[in-house]
Write a protein that holds these residues in place. Structure first.
Motif, mmCIF file in Angstrom:
data_model
loop_
_atom_site.group_PDB
_atom_site.id
_atom_site.type_symbol
_atom_site.label_atom_id
_atom_site.label_comp_id
_atom_site.label_asym_id
_atom_site.label_seq_id
_atom_site.Cartn_x
_atom_site.Cartn_y
_atom_site.Cartn_z
ATOM 1 N N LYS A 52 0.752 -1.481 -0.055
ATOM 2 C CA LYS A 52 -0.048 0.011 0.149
ATOM 3 C C LYS A 52 0.824 1.316 -0.070
ATOM 4 O O LYS A 52 1.762 1.549 0.749
ATOM 5 C CB LYS A 52 -0.857 0.143 1.239
ATOM 6 N N LYS A 53 0.608 2.185 -0.852
ATOM 7 C CA LYS A 53 1.437 3.233 -1.298
ATOM 8 C C LYS A 53 0.461 4.439 -1.332
ATOM 9 O O LYS A 53 -0.284 4.011 -2.321
ATOM 10 C CB LYS A 53 2.559 3.251 -2.116
ATOM 11 N N ASN A 54 0.566 5.436 -0.845
ATOM 12 C CA ASN A 54 -0.482 6.715 -1.096
ATOM 13 C C ASN A 54 0.410 7.280 -2.158
ATOM 14 O O ASN A 54 1.406 7.694 -1.861
ATOM 15 C CB ASN A 54 -0.673 7.505 0.315
ATOM 16 N N VAL A 55 -0.577 7.791 -3.061
ATOM 17 C CA VAL A 55 -0.053 8.635 -3.983
ATOM 18 C C VAL A 55 -0.912 9.759 -4.409
ATOM 19 O O VAL A 55 -2.105 9.392 -4.485
ATOM 20 C CB VAL A 55 0.193 7.794 -5.449
ATOM 21 N N LEU A 56 -0.459 10.870 -4.673
ATOM 22 C CA LEU A 56 -1.213 12.082 -5.082
ATOM 23 C C LEU A 56 -1.520 12.255 -6.358
ATOM 24 O O LEU A 56 -0.471 12.187 -7.099
ATOM 25 C CB LEU A 56 -0.701 13.304 -4.340
ATOM 26 N N LEU A 57 -2.680 12.235 -6.783
ATOM 27 C CA LEU A 57 -2.842 12.429 -8.381
ATOM 28 C C LEU A 57 -3.459 13.749 -8.655
ATOM 29 O O LEU A 57 -4.255 14.160 -7.779
ATOM 30 C CB LEU A 57 -4.136 11.257 -8.770
ATOM 31 N N ASP A 58 -3.066 14.374 -9.583
ATOM 32 C CA ASP A 58 -3.575 15.609 -10.133
ATOM 33 C C ASP A 58 -5.038 15.335 -10.495
ATOM 34 O O ASP A 58 -5.480 14.267 -10.837
ATOM 35 C CB ASP A 58 -2.677 16.040 -11.553
ATOM 36 N N PRO A 59 -5.903 16.478 -10.109
ATOM 37 C CA PRO A 59 -7.182 16.370 -10.538
ATOM 38 C C PRO A 59 -7.628 15.609 -11.749
ATOM 39 O O PRO A 59 -8.676 14.812 -11.768
ATOM 40 C CB PRO A 59 -7.804 17.778 -10.341
ATOM 41 N N ASP A 60 -7.158 16.106 -13.147
ATOM 42 C CA ASP A 60 -7.326 15.427 -14.110
ATOM 43 C C ASP A 60 -7.042 14.047 -14.436
ATOM 44 O O ASP A 60 -7.804 13.482 -14.998
ATOM 45 C CB ASP A 60 -6.685 16.497 -15.266
ATOM 46 N N VAL A 61 -6.098 13.633 -13.688
ATOM 47 C CA VAL A 61 -5.658 12.416 -13.682
ATOM 48 C C VAL A 61 -6.626 11.380 -12.751
ATOM 49 O O VAL A 61 -7.107 10.420 -13.356
ATOM 50 C CB VAL A 61 -4.007 12.058 -13.327
ATOM 51 N N ALA A 62 -7.008 11.948 -11.592
ATOM 52 C CA ALA A 62 -7.906 11.322 -10.877
ATOM 53 C C ALA A 62 -9.332 10.855 -11.419
ATOM 54 O O ALA A 62 -9.912 10.243 -11.148
ATOM 55 C CB ALA A 62 -7.838 12.090 -9.563
ATOM 56 N N LYS A 63 -9.492 11.976 -12.377
ATOM 57 C CA LYS A 63 -10.917 11.674 -13.151
ATOM 58 C C LYS A 63 -10.945 10.739 -13.858
ATOM 59 O O LYS A 63 -11.979 9.881 -14.112
ATOM 60 C CB LYS A 63 -11.334 13.000 -13.867
ATOM 61 N N ILE A 64 -9.850 10.104 -14.475
ATOM 62 C CA ILE A 64 -9.694 9.096 -15.532
ATOM 63 C C ILE A 64 -9.550 7.862 -14.586
ATOM 64 O O ILE A 64 -10.006 6.755 -14.787
ATOM 65 C CB ILE A 64 -8.433 9.290 -16.465
ATOM 66 N N PHE A 65 -8.471 7.905 -13.700
ATOM 67 C CA PHE A 65 -8.224 6.742 -12.805
ATOM 68 C C PHE A 65 -8.889 6.642 -11.647
ATOM 69 O O PHE A 65 -8.226 7.383 -10.559
ATOM 70 C CB PHE A 65 -6.676 6.609 -12.700
ATOM 71 N N THR A 66 -10.138 6.319 -11.457
ATOM 72 C CA THR A 66 -10.809 6.594 -10.198
ATOM 73 C C THR A 66 -10.609 5.372 -9.050
ATOM 74 O O THR A 66 -11.107 5.498 -7.982
ATOM 75 C CB THR A 66 -12.324 6.510 -10.610
ATOM 76 N N THR A 67 -9.757 4.237 -9.579
ATOM 77 C CA THR A 67 -9.935 3.180 -8.594
ATOM 78 C C THR A 67 -8.466 2.764 -8.684
ATOM 79 O O THR A 67 -7.450 2.843 -9.403
ATOM 80 C CB THR A 67 -10.559 2.024 -8.811
ATOM 81 N N ASP A 68 -8.047 2.197 -7.449
ATOM 82 C CA ASP A 68 -6.541 1.395 -7.440
ATOM 83 C C ASP A 68 -6.338 0.493 -8.646
ATOM 84 O O ASP A 68 -5.323 0.517 -9.209
ATOM 85 C CB ASP A 68 -6.479 0.629 -6.142
ATOM 86 N N GLU A 69 -7.530 -0.264 -8.831
ATOM 87 C CA GLU A 69 -7.337 -1.459 -10.209
ATOM 88 C C GLU A 69 -7.000 -0.543 -11.157
ATOM 89 O O GLU A 69 -6.050 -0.969 -12.237
ATOM 90 C CB GLU A 69 -8.492 -1.929 -10.241
ATOM 91 N N ALA A 70 -7.588 0.651 -11.752
ATOM 92 C CA ALA A 70 -7.485 1.370 -12.786
ATOM 93 C C ALA A 70 -5.936 1.943 -12.920
ATOM 94 O O ALA A 70 -5.263 1.790 -14.170
ATOM 95 C CB ALA A 70 -8.482 2.538 -12.988
ATOM 96 N N VAL A 71 -5.541 2.570 -11.787
ATOM 97 C CA VAL A 71 -4.116 2.943 -11.653
ATOM 98 C C VAL A 71 -3.314 1.721 -11.966
ATOM 99 O O VAL A 71 -2.294 1.962 -12.872
ATOM 100 C CB VAL A 71 -3.806 3.435 -10.392
ATOM 101 N N ASN A 72 -3.422 0.650 -11.360
ATOM 102 C CA ASN A 72 -2.482 -0.536 -11.736
ATOM 103 C C ASN A 72 -2.304 -1.022 -12.899
ATOM 104 O O ASN A 72 -1.410 -1.542 -13.423
ATOM 105 C CB ASN A 72 -2.867 -1.574 -10.522
ATOM 106 N N GLN A 73 -3.487 -1.143 -13.481
ATOM 107 C CA GLN A 73 -3.598 -1.563 -15.158
ATOM 108 C C GLN A 73 -2.857 -0.489 -15.875
ATOM 109 O O GLN A 73 -2.324 -1.159 -16.653
ATOM 110 C CB GLN A 73 -5.102 -1.702 -15.383
ATOM 111 N N ALA A 74 -3.097 0.647 -15.720
ATOM 112 C CA ALA A 74 -2.382 1.474 -16.560
ATOM 113 C C ALA A 74 -0.791 1.669 -16.246
ATOM 114 O O ALA A 74 -0.054 1.610 -17.393
ATOM 115 C CB ALA A 74 -2.962 2.858 -16.364
ATOM 116 N N LEU A 75 -0.564 1.610 -15.003
ATOM 117 C CA LEU A 75 1.093 1.182 -14.769
ATOM 118 C C LEU A 75 1.539 0.064 -15.471
ATOM 119 O O LEU A 75 2.780 0.187 -16.177
ATOM 120 C CB LEU A 75 1.213 1.545 -13.327
ATOM 121 N N ARG A 76 0.812 -1.176 -15.202
ATOM 122 C CA ARG A 76 1.224 -2.388 -15.938
ATOM 123 C C ARG A 76 1.430 -2.362 -17.659
ATOM 124 O O ARG A 76 2.404 -2.873 -18.114
ATOM 125 C CB ARG A 76 0.372 -3.662 -15.470
#
Length: 95
Positions: free
Chosen positions: A60-84
């Protein structure tokens, strides 16, 4: 808590990077020199009702997302998929 040199430790919303000197100082403290006077006494009854909680394999790592990014990646799973996907693309470029 296990601490490795150069790892960030979040304490009260402030980031603290442990130095090699501080880590050496902590490792040099003997068990008998640690003040446990503020810890409550425990007995066999306490340990019988204790629950073992295994640490998750996920980190578990807390990461601050910019508002425009947070609108697209709304879940942990979405962020992980994009990073993978990004990791796979970068590895494909190298190979």
């Amino acid at each position: 808590m296990s601490v490795e040199f150069g790892k960030n430790i979040i304490m009260n919303k402030y980031q603290y990077i442990i130095t090699e000197t501080e880590l050496a100082r902590i490792k040099s403290i003997k068990d008998e020199d640690i003040d446990l006077s503020d810890n409550p006494e425990t007995d066999e009854n306490f340990w019988q009702s204790a629950t073992l909680i295994r640490q998750s394999k996920s980190f578990k790592k807390n990461v601050l997302l910019d508002p425009d990014v947070a609108k697209i990646f709304t879940t942990d799973e979405a962020v992980n998929q994009a990073l993978r996907l990004l990791i796979n693309l970068a590895q494909a470029q190298v190979n």
